[in-house]
Design a protein around this motif. Structure first.
Motif, PDB file in Angstrom:
ATOM      1  N   UNK A 155      42.556 -19.748 -10.039  1.00 30.62           N
ATOM      2  CA  UNK A 155      42.124 -20.969 -10.715  1.00 30.62           C
ATOM      3  C   UNK A 155      41.163 -21.818  -9.899  1.00 30.62           C
ATOM      4  N   UNK A 156      40.816 -21.386  -8.685  1.00 31.06           N
ATOM      5  CA  UNK A 156      40.037 -22.236  -7.783  1.00 31.06           C
ATOM      6  C   UNK A 156      38.551 -21.909  -7.745  1.00 31.06           C
ATOM      7  N   UNK A 157      38.068 -21.114  -8.684  1.00 30.71           N
ATOM      8  CA  UNK A 157      36.636 -20.794  -8.752  1.00 30.71           C
ATOM      9  C   UNK A 157      36.134 -20.190  -7.445  1.00 30.71           C
ATOM     10  N   UNK A 158      36.803 -19.128  -7.013  1.00 25.19           N
ATOM     11  CA  UNK A 158      36.463 -18.445  -5.773  1.00 25.19           C
ATOM     12  C   UNK A 158      36.018 -17.017  -6.079  1.00 25.19           C
ATOM     13  N   UNK A 159      34.956 -16.568  -5.427  1.00 28.26           N
ATOM     14  CA  UNK A 159      34.518 -15.178  -5.544  1.00 28.26           C
ATOM     15  C   UNK A 159      34.275 -14.762  -6.983  1.00 28.26           C
ATOM     16  N   UNK A 160      34.943 -13.696  -7.447  1.00 23.91           N
ATOM     17  CA  UNK A 160      34.735 -13.237  -8.826  1.00 23.91           C
ATOM     18  C   UNK A 160      35.242 -14.228  -9.864  1.00 23.91           C
ATOM     19  N   UNK A 161      35.959 -15.258  -9.416  1.00 20.63           N
ATOM     20  CA  UNK A 161      36.453 -16.274 -10.330  1.00 20.63           C
ATOM     21  C   UNK A 161      35.579 -17.517 -10.374  1.00 20.63           C
ATOM     22  N   UNK A 162      34.420 -17.472  -9.748  1.00 16.09           N
ATOM     23  CA  UNK A 162      33.534 -18.640  -9.747  1.00 16.09           C
ATOM     24  C   UNK A 162      32.811 -18.752 -11.086  1.00 16.09           C
ATOM     25  N   UNK A 163      32.395 -19.950 -11.407  1.00  9.97           N
ATOM     26  CA  UNK A 163      31.710 -20.176 -12.678  1.00  9.97           C
ATOM     27  C   UNK A 163      30.718 -21.326 -12.545  1.00  9.97           C
ATOM     28  N   UNK A 164      29.758 -21.352 -13.454  1.00  9.84           N
ATOM     29  CA  UNK A 164      28.756 -22.412 -13.483  1.00  9.84           C
ATOM     30  C   UNK A 164      29.261 -23.571 -14.330  1.00  9.84           C
TER      31      UNK A 164
END
Length: 254
Positions: free
Chosen positions: A106-115
């Motif tokens: 949930x922390x917008x890290x690596x493959x979980x990042x988003x614009x």
């Protein structure tokens, strides 16, 4: 020189070649400026420092009129992403990977990042919502010869059932299914992007997350619409699961 003999002492082919070279250099310079309207100037990997006014390639600000009376946007605007990063560098060397310090799902890290896209619903030229559930439109239906995901169980990477597909969300512009709406075993519904789905006989398999992790999927503010920012967060959550769903996925393959 005879009358009209303007090119008697000029190599026209060579002049044409030089003119083309000059045009091509100018074209490359223009294109390299235009593709730097967002995401630039770059910042130093280790220190985070950056130059506000780099002389090379950064274009002058230009204002664009947005679609469907959504105002204007001026870029470059020198606005930086100030979201805190819940991770620490593995080493001080440039290019060092980040190690999550919180919840990587949930922390917008690596493959979980988003614009951080605008928190508004994507619309068609006629102003209607672009992505809608089938229950709100009669323009689309599932072909009789194709499997209908509605009613199928959704299975996570742990081979456990997370919920049941209750509806399909279609992209009216591209005429395809964007999301499956999943009623979870516990409570509530979440959206499941089709690229993360494997349709099998009688169920939908999702390799990205476990059955329990479906409960953490970001939800939408409206039951019948999804905003651009919500789409980013939903896709990022499943993307994070590709690496962080289980501890084993962060280990080397060999």
């Amino acid at each position: 020189m005879e009358s009209g003999a303007l090119t008697s002492h000029i190599d026209v082919a060579q002049v044409t070649l030089y003119a083309f070279w000059a045009f091509f250099v100018g074209l490359v310079w223009y294109l390299r400026q235009e593709d730097r309207r967002e995401g630039y100037p770059l910042e130093a990997d280790v220190s985070g420092e950056y130059s506000k006014d780099p002389w090379l390639f950064l274009p002058q600000p230009k204002t664009f009129v947005l679609f469907n009376n959504q105002g204007t946007k001026t870029v470059p605007d020198q606005v930086r992403d100030t979201r805190p990063i819940a991770a620490e560098r593995l080493t001080v060397a440039p290019g060092s990977p980040l190690v999550p310090t919180g919840d990587p799902m949930a922390d917008s890290i690596g493959p979980g990042s988003y614009a951080e896209r605008l928190d508004i619903v994507e619309t068609n030229p006629d102003g209607s919502n672009r992505i809608v559930p089938l229950r709100t439109t009669d323009e689309f239906q599932v072909v009789e010869d194709d499997p209908d995901p509605r009613g199928m169980s959704v299975v996570g990477c742990d081979k456990q059932i997370a919920g049941t597909v209750t509806d399909l969300w279609v992209d009216k512009s591209d005429s395809l299914i964007r999301y499956l709406e999943v009623q979870l075993e516990g409570a509530g519904t979440v959206l499941l992007p089709m690229p993360f789905c494997v349709v099998r006989t009688g169920h939908i398999y999702v390799h990205a997350v476990t059955s329990e992790q479906f409960a953490g999927v970001p939800t939408t503010a409206s039951p019948d619409a999804v905003s651009r920012l919500e789409e980013e967060k939903i896709a990022a959550y499943y993307g994070a699961g590709q690496l962080y769903a289980t501890p084993e996925r962060q280990e080397p393959l060999l």
